[in-house]
Design an enzyme around this catalytic site. Structure first.
Site, short mmCIF file in Angstrom:
data_model
loop_
_atom_site.label_atom_id
_atom_site.label_comp_id
_atom_site.label_asym_id
_atom_site.label_seq_id
_atom_site.Cartn_x
_atom_site.Cartn_y
_atom_site.Cartn_z
N TYR A 119 58.53 -55.78 52.54
CA TYR A 119 58.29 -56.45 53.82
C TYR A 119 58.38 -55.40 54.93
CZ TYR A 119 58.46 -60.85 51.28
OH TYR A 119 58.20 -61.88 50.41
N GLY B 93 70.39 -67.68 42.52
CA GLY B 93 69.29 -68.36 43.23
C GLY B 93 68.83 -69.56 42.44
N ARG B 94 67.97 -69.31 41.46
CA ARG B 94 67.42 -70.39 40.66
C ARG B 94 68.47 -71.18 39.86
NH1 ARG B 94 63.10 -66.77 37.73
NH2 ARG B 94 64.90 -65.38 37.93
N CYS C 232 69.10 -72.88 34.03
CA CYS C 232 67.80 -72.46 34.57
C CYS C 232 66.98 -71.82 33.45
CB CYS C 232 68.03 -71.47 35.71
SG CYS C 232 66.54 -70.64 36.28
N CYS D 172 61.56 -70.19 34.42
CA CYS D 172 60.14 -70.48 34.18
C CYS D 172 59.30 -70.33 35.45
CB CYS D 172 59.98 -71.89 33.64
SG CYS D 172 60.46 -73.20 34.79
N CYS E 288 61.99 -78.06 40.81
CA CYS E 288 62.56 -77.48 39.59
C CYS E 288 62.10 -78.30 38.40
CB CYS E 288 64.08 -77.48 39.68
SG CYS E 288 64.90 -76.82 38.19
N GLU F 233 61.33 -93.23 18.96
CA GLU F 233 60.60 -92.00 18.70
C GLU F 233 60.04 -92.02 17.28
OE1 GLU F 233 58.74 -88.69 18.29
OE2 GLU F 233 59.53 -89.18 20.29
#
Length: 635
Positions: free
Chosen positions: A174, A318-319, A342, A345, A361, A411
């Site tokens: 940046y 973060g994620r 997490c 992905c 998410c 199922e």
């Protein structure tokens, strides 16, 4: 206190500010603001949920200091005084949970466009970012001084809003990073040339910010420990930059990495865990101030080991906090097995191809939608039948059970997960296992009743008499009407389920499934010809997933044929049309079909005759991916 996490849960005092634990939510743009950059209530709700989850500090990010420095897409701003009140509400919401509030201030420089920032982007030199045909406008010396002042005034606003700390974004190419790098700075004035001149803009920003906020405010900077770009900044450069900032009074530093291509900045599951820790540890060795890093530190055991080894002082999450805001509280309470992992992905949080960039998410449908997705007790308890134990069906069952409904899942196979179990078979995709792990735990924790090996029929529905039926029956590989395809083709699902093939193989369909199936086969030594009707392959992949897959293809025996239509198939040959002429792809041992999917929803019409409330979700509604399935299941 959780056993074995004494360091992770210990406080750290930085310039008089005590952070209650070593877990910090590092800056990640949430893309929830209007074009002007105003703070929205949705953004406040998002950050407050993470503060309530027990993290020691949150770095809100990134807030642009000037409209021309915005990268658009809902970026937060703090470039004018009218934005202070909204920022103050955000800081207050974070701090009411004994969580320190920091904010990252930022200017994109050339890493934006006219469409995103509303004007001609500016940079140290008129050198276009690779992949962007439009070069930025070179800043004059006077304009550079004005931008230094903008950083200073933005920092003043941040302090006025009540933030405890401010992070200066000097990383990832940046604007300040563009001044630091010879790749983007070819000036011949006081801001170009040798390192001391290229670092002048950075130093002037830090000095001006310190003048505005005083000595008591904590100042940090995000630095690229290595740009991993030919001709870009190296680890030795990063050490020099950080030492310079420390000597000027910076209080701590955050180490990241990467520049162009951007994919390392928010590393997906291709990258190793804790990938930035070695860089941060090297930099910590030359500094006396605390060092933080982030990047795939997703488990508290790993975080504790890194801290105990003295490699860093603070762990950036973060994620992991997008996936599970309660991560720190669960560490503190010893509920490690309950942490929602997490996946790395980048499906919802960082896919640049997404039209709506606001944070989402795959595994946590509440992320970014905290106010509208609270799981409340149902006013009327219902008997709910969920048909299908794939990700959508299991999320529907999990949420409905938590709301107090009486839920039973049916199922037809002997295991949960549906087609998401195929998602972790291609190389580097192993983390998709965490989706099934989560629902396995939910079955145990919530005592969800699952009937395996059970085909739902109208008679069964009549017998069970549910109040509502959720149809989550998924989809199957589609077979286009190509002569010979059904006789000689095998589905991508069969291949990813373990069907063993060898010899030269044509994969029909170059979307996400086709590309990943080709990758899977080629890694096993199978030569692949990948045929796609569209002009490009990889549609449906995330932006970074596409980059990594195309890089992998360069090293494998995969021949992609785009703008190519399959006409017919006979043993050993596939007839195609390319460039308005017919061709034969010969010497073929196998044909794999990856031409999309068709919904398994044939029973919906019959169900609606029996039950008044029938809800169709996920691939049964329309073939897409696990993010939509899980979000619709939650809804």
């Amino acid at each position: 206190m959780g056993q074995g996490y004494q360091t992770l849960l210990s406080p750290l005092t930085i310039n008089g500010m005590t952070v209650k634990n070593r877990m910090v939510m590092c800056a990640m743009s949430s893309h929830m603001a209007p074009f002007s950059g105003e703070t929205t209530q949705r953004e406040i709700d998002y950050y407050e949920a993470r503060a309530a989850g027990g993290v020691g500090m949150i770095v809100v990010g990134a807030a642009f200091v000037d409209p021309l420095g915005s990268f658009g897409n809902g970026q937060l701003g703090l470039w004018k005084d009218e934005l202070v009140d909204g920022a103050a509400r955000l800081a207050e919401a974070i701090k009411r949970h004994d969580c320190k509030a920091s904010i990252q201030i930022h200017h994109a420089g050339r890493q934006t466009s006219r469409a995103l920032c509303g004007g001609h982007p500016v940079a140290p030199s008129a050198i276009a970012l690779p992949g962007n045909p439009e070069p930025p406008r070179e800043l004059s010396g006077v304009e550079t001084k004005m931008l230094v002042e903008q950083f200073g005034q933005t920092a003043r606003r941040a302090k006025q809003a009540g933030f405890d700390a401010i992070e200066l974004h000097f990383a990832h190419g940046y604007l300040p990073g563009q001044f630091l790098s010879r790749l983007s700075n070819q000036r011949i004035d006081e801001y170009g040339g040798e390192f001391d001149h290229r670092a002048r803009f950075m130093r002037e920003i830090l000095a001006r910010v310190r003048d505005e906020v005083g000595e008591e405010t904590v100042l940090s900077a995000k630095i690229s420990g290595h740009e991993f770009t030919e001709g870009g900044l190296t680890l030795d450069d990063a050490k020099r930059i950080c030492k310079c900032l420390e000597e000027m009074g910076l209080n701590y530093v955050t180490i990241s990495s990467g520049y162009y291509p951007y994919v390392r900045i928010v590393p997906n599951m291709v990258y190793p865990e804790a990938l930035n820790v070695p860089l941060a540890a090297e930099i910590k060795g030359v500094l006396d101030i605390p060092v933080m890093t982030q990047g795939r530190i997703h488990h508290p055991d790993l975080a504790e080991d890194i801290l105990q080894a003295g490699q860093i002082d603070l762990v950036g999450l973060g994620r992991p906090l997008i996936a599970d805001p309660e991560f720190p509280n669960k560490v503190k309470e010893g509920r490690i097995d309950e942490i929602v992992r997490c996946l790395s992905c980048n499906k919802g949080c960082h896919d640049r191809y997404r039209e709506d960039r606001s944070v989402a998410c795959l595994i946590n449908p509440q992320a970014g939608r905290e106010a509208t997705t609270k799981i409340q007790p149902a006013e009327k308890k219902k008997k709910v039948m969920v048909i299908g134990a794939g990700p959508g069906g299991m999320e529907a069952a999990r949420v409905a059970t938590r709301r107090g409904h009486e839920v039973e899942v049916y199922e037809r196979h002997d295991i949960i997960g549906g087609r998401v179990r195929l998602a972790w078979e291609p190389p580097t995709k192993d983390n998709y296992r965490f989706i099934v792990d989560r629902f396995d735990k939910a079955i145990d924790q919530l005592d969800i009743k699952v009937h395996f090996n059970t085909e739902v029929t109208p008679e069964l529905v009549e017998e069970k008499a549910p109040d509502a039926v959720i149809v989550a029956t998924g989809a199957e590989n589609a077979y286009p009407p190509i002569p010979g395809l059904r006789e000689h083709g095998v589905s991508a699902d069969d291949i990813l389920s373990g069907k063993d093939i060898s010899g030269r193989t044509v994969v029909i369909g170059g979307g996400a499934v086709g590309c990943e199936t080709a990758h899977y086969l080629a890694e096993r030594g199978v030569p692949v010809v990948l045929v796609e009707m569209l002009p490009a392959i990889g549609m449906g992949l995330t932006s970074d997933g596409h980059h990594h897959l195309m890089e992998a293809f360069k090293t494998l025996d995969i021949v992609p044929l785009t703008s190519t239509t399959v006409l017919s198939i006979v043993p050993g040959e596939v007839k195609v049309q390319r460039d308005n002429r017919e061709e034969i792809i010969g010497d073929i041992e196998n044909v794999v079909v990856a031409c999309g999917a068709t919904s398994n929803n044939q029973m919906v019409a019959e169900l609606k005759k029996l039950i008044s409330e029938v809800i169709v979700i996920g691939d049964a509604k329309e073939p897409r991916d696990a993010l939509e399935a899980i979000h619709e299941g939650a809804a």
